[in-house]
Design an enzyme around this catalytic site. Structure first.
Site, mmCIF file in Angstrom:
data_model
loop_
_atom_site.group_PDB
_atom_site.id
_atom_site.type_symbol
_atom_site.label_atom_id
_atom_site.label_comp_id
_atom_site.label_asym_id
_atom_site.label_seq_id
_atom_site.Cartn_x
_atom_site.Cartn_y
_atom_site.Cartn_z
ATOM 1 N N GLU A 53 0.824 -1.203 0.000
ATOM 2 C CA GLU A 53 0.000 0.000 0.000
ATOM 3 C C GLU A 53 0.868 1.267 0.000
ATOM 4 O O GLU A 53 0.559 2.244 -0.685
ATOM 5 C CB GLU A 53 -0.920 0.014 1.229
ATOM 6 C CG GLU A 53 -1.871 -1.180 1.291
ATOM 7 C CD GLU A 53 -1.329 -2.333 2.114
ATOM 8 O OE1 GLU A 53 -2.117 -2.944 2.854
ATOM 9 O OE2 GLU A 53 -0.112 -2.626 2.012
ATOM 10 N N CYS A 81 -2.274 -4.056 7.231
ATOM 11 C CA CYS A 81 -1.849 -4.304 8.609
ATOM 12 C C CYS A 81 -2.235 -3.128 9.501
ATOM 13 O O CYS A 81 -2.352 -1.985 9.058
ATOM 14 C CB CYS A 81 -0.344 -4.561 8.671
ATOM 15 S SG CYS A 81 0.685 -3.138 8.238
ATOM 16 N N CYS A 90 -0.150 0.086 7.897
ATOM 17 C CA CYS A 90 -0.656 0.622 6.626
ATOM 18 C C CYS A 90 -1.999 1.322 6.804
ATOM 19 O O CYS A 90 -2.355 2.203 6.018
ATOM 20 C CB CYS A 90 -0.777 -0.508 5.604
ATOM 21 S SG CYS A 90 0.826 -1.170 5.089
ATOM 22 N N ALA A 160 15.130 -35.737 -9.546
ATOM 23 C CA ALA A 160 15.413 -36.091 -10.939
ATOM 24 C C ALA A 160 15.438 -37.604 -11.009
ATOM 25 O O ALA A 160 16.005 -38.272 -10.130
ATOM 26 C CB ALA A 160 16.756 -35.508 -11.373
ATOM 27 N N GLU A 305 15.023 -32.410 -1.220
ATOM 28 C CA GLU A 305 15.713 -32.985 -2.375
ATOM 29 C C GLU A 305 16.092 -34.457 -2.184
ATOM 30 O O GLU A 305 17.012 -34.953 -2.827
ATOM 31 C CB GLU A 305 16.959 -32.148 -2.702
ATOM 32 C CG GLU A 305 16.627 -30.725 -3.115
ATOM 33 C CD GLU A 305 17.737 -30.064 -3.919
ATOM 34 O OE1 GLU A 305 18.374 -30.737 -4.741
ATOM 35 O OE2 GLU A 305 17.964 -28.864 -3.710
ATOM 36 N N LEU A 310 12.986 -40.266 2.958
ATOM 37 C CA LEU A 310 12.417 -38.991 3.370
ATOM 38 C C LEU A 310 11.180 -38.658 2.547
ATOM 39 O O LEU A 310 10.138 -38.268 3.098
ATOM 40 C CB LEU A 310 13.466 -37.887 3.225
ATOM 41 C CG LEU A 310 13.020 -36.452 3.521
ATOM 42 C CD1 LEU A 310 12.383 -36.334 4.891
ATOM 43 C CD2 LEU A 310 14.203 -35.508 3.397
#
Length: 377
Positions: A53, A81, A90, A160, A305, A310
């Protein structure tokens, strides 16, 4: 009104520019319009800096003078906010701007806001319109909402694999499955993450750096997390060797010998001890403890990754929110080669996870597929 949706869509487009820069704050965009014309635009550019804003008001004043916003409508993707944080509220700036109407896509579920900003503005005499393109706004800030509402990071899985679904050969060799162009995309993805996480077998087998390597300056440097229950990493591994330059968090069993912990801490690693497993399925409790801890640290986007164990745990617990998969036109075979996802898995094909509007494209020789998990949205 006639152009409300058009202006809000523009605000959502602007908000997206903050991705990777504003976390743990939400991405927010703002448009100021008057007489059917945009007079100012802005978005939250970086954590700790001016909100959307304020940026839009500054833009309008720069274009049309100090009183430019008077009589205009403010379109903002998230409730303004109402508190002092890194920046002033704001709501105060909006009240002194001369704006007459405020259109908001969604309320901010942050407990320190959550309707109070809109209440202040209503009591100040503003005309308020809520819930315009709320679904799109919630989708944009799904990671922020996950952190607030589920008390865990937004979890992005990347792998991958070969055409026959293998992450590595039966000996554990995996470098390199995907091509260089695909790996460049991975580094761009890493550059907007709060943390990168791997299991101990991936760390021990591949000896990765898990760093961001880009030609440009990265939006952020993610912390590197290893689930290293037995504290098996030593000073021979690159993650430990570079821990003083780029943060490393090792998640270990609480009963690991103090001497091992001391060695890792002296090398610069941070240690997060978790009580060891007491039963076969205790991994769920341990994972929940870890996720709550990462949420407390404001880890918003968690990039996982590997490896298969996991991924399997996160899959079985339905914690994966988004996937990025690179499929190489290669075959490796072998029953004991590493599959992409371990764990228990699903029973019926009809239960299979689907992606919402998946993006599929060819990157040199690889096929790149990414999207969000449909049933979690």
């Amino acid at each position: 009104m006639e152009n409300d949706e058009q202006f809000m869509r523009r605000a959502l487009e602007l908000a997206k520019h903050g991705e990777g820069f504003v976390e743990p704050n939400p991405m927010v965009g703002c448009v100021l319009a008057k007489n059917g014309k945009i007079i100012g635009e802005g978005f939250h550019t970086q954590f700790g800096k001016a909100h959307a804003e304020i940026e839009a008001l500054h833009d309008a004043r720069g274009r049309y003078g100090d009183d430019a916003a008077a009589g205009s409508t403010c379109y903002v993707t998230l409730e303004p906010c109402s508190h002092y944080g890194k920046t002033p509220p704001c709501t105060s700036a909006l009240q002194s701007s001369g704006i007459k109407r405020i259109v908001v896509a969604m309320r901010d579920p942050n407990p320190i806001v959550n309707g109070s900003g809109l209440n202040i503005l209503r009591n100040a005499g503003f005309e308020i319109t809520e819930h315009l393109l709320e679904k799109e706004a919630r989708s944009l800030n799904a990671p922020y909402l996950t952190l607030l509402e589920k008390h865990r990071p937004w979890i992005i899985a990347k792998w991958a694999m070969t055409l026959d679904g293998r992450l590595a050969s039966r000996t554990g060799n995996s470098q390199w499955i995907s091509g260089e162009a695909s790996r460049k995309i991975v580094h761009r993805l890493r550059s907007r993450m709060d943390a990168i996480m791997v299991g101990s077998q991936t760390a021990l087998r591949d000896n990765p750096d898990l760093t961001v390597r880009l030609d440009a300056v990265a939006p952020r440097i993610p912390i590197r997390i290893v689930l290293d229950s037995n504290a098996a990493l030593t000073q021979e591994y690159r993650l430990v060797q570079t821990a003083r330059q780029i943060p490393v968090l090792l998640v270990v069993n609480a009963d690991v010998p103090p001497k091992q912990i001391e060695m890792l801490q002296n090398a610069g690693c941070e240690i997060f001890p978790i009580p060891p497993e007491n039963t076969k399925h205790d991994y769920r409790r341990r994972t929940k403890i870890l996720m709550e801890y990462l949420a407390q640290r404001k880890i918003t986007n968690l990039f996982v990754e590997g490896g298969k164990q996991l991924f399997g745990t996160l899959f079985d617990m339905q914690l994966i929110d988004e996937v990025h998969v690179f499929i190489a036109p290669k075959l490796i075979g072998g029953e004991s080669a590493y599959p992409a996802i371990g764990g228990t898995g699903l029973i019926k094909m009809e239960q299979a996870w689907k992606l919402e509007l998946p993006e599929i494209r060819v990157v040199d020789d690889d096929v790149y597929i990414h999207g969000r998990i449909l049933h979690l949205l």
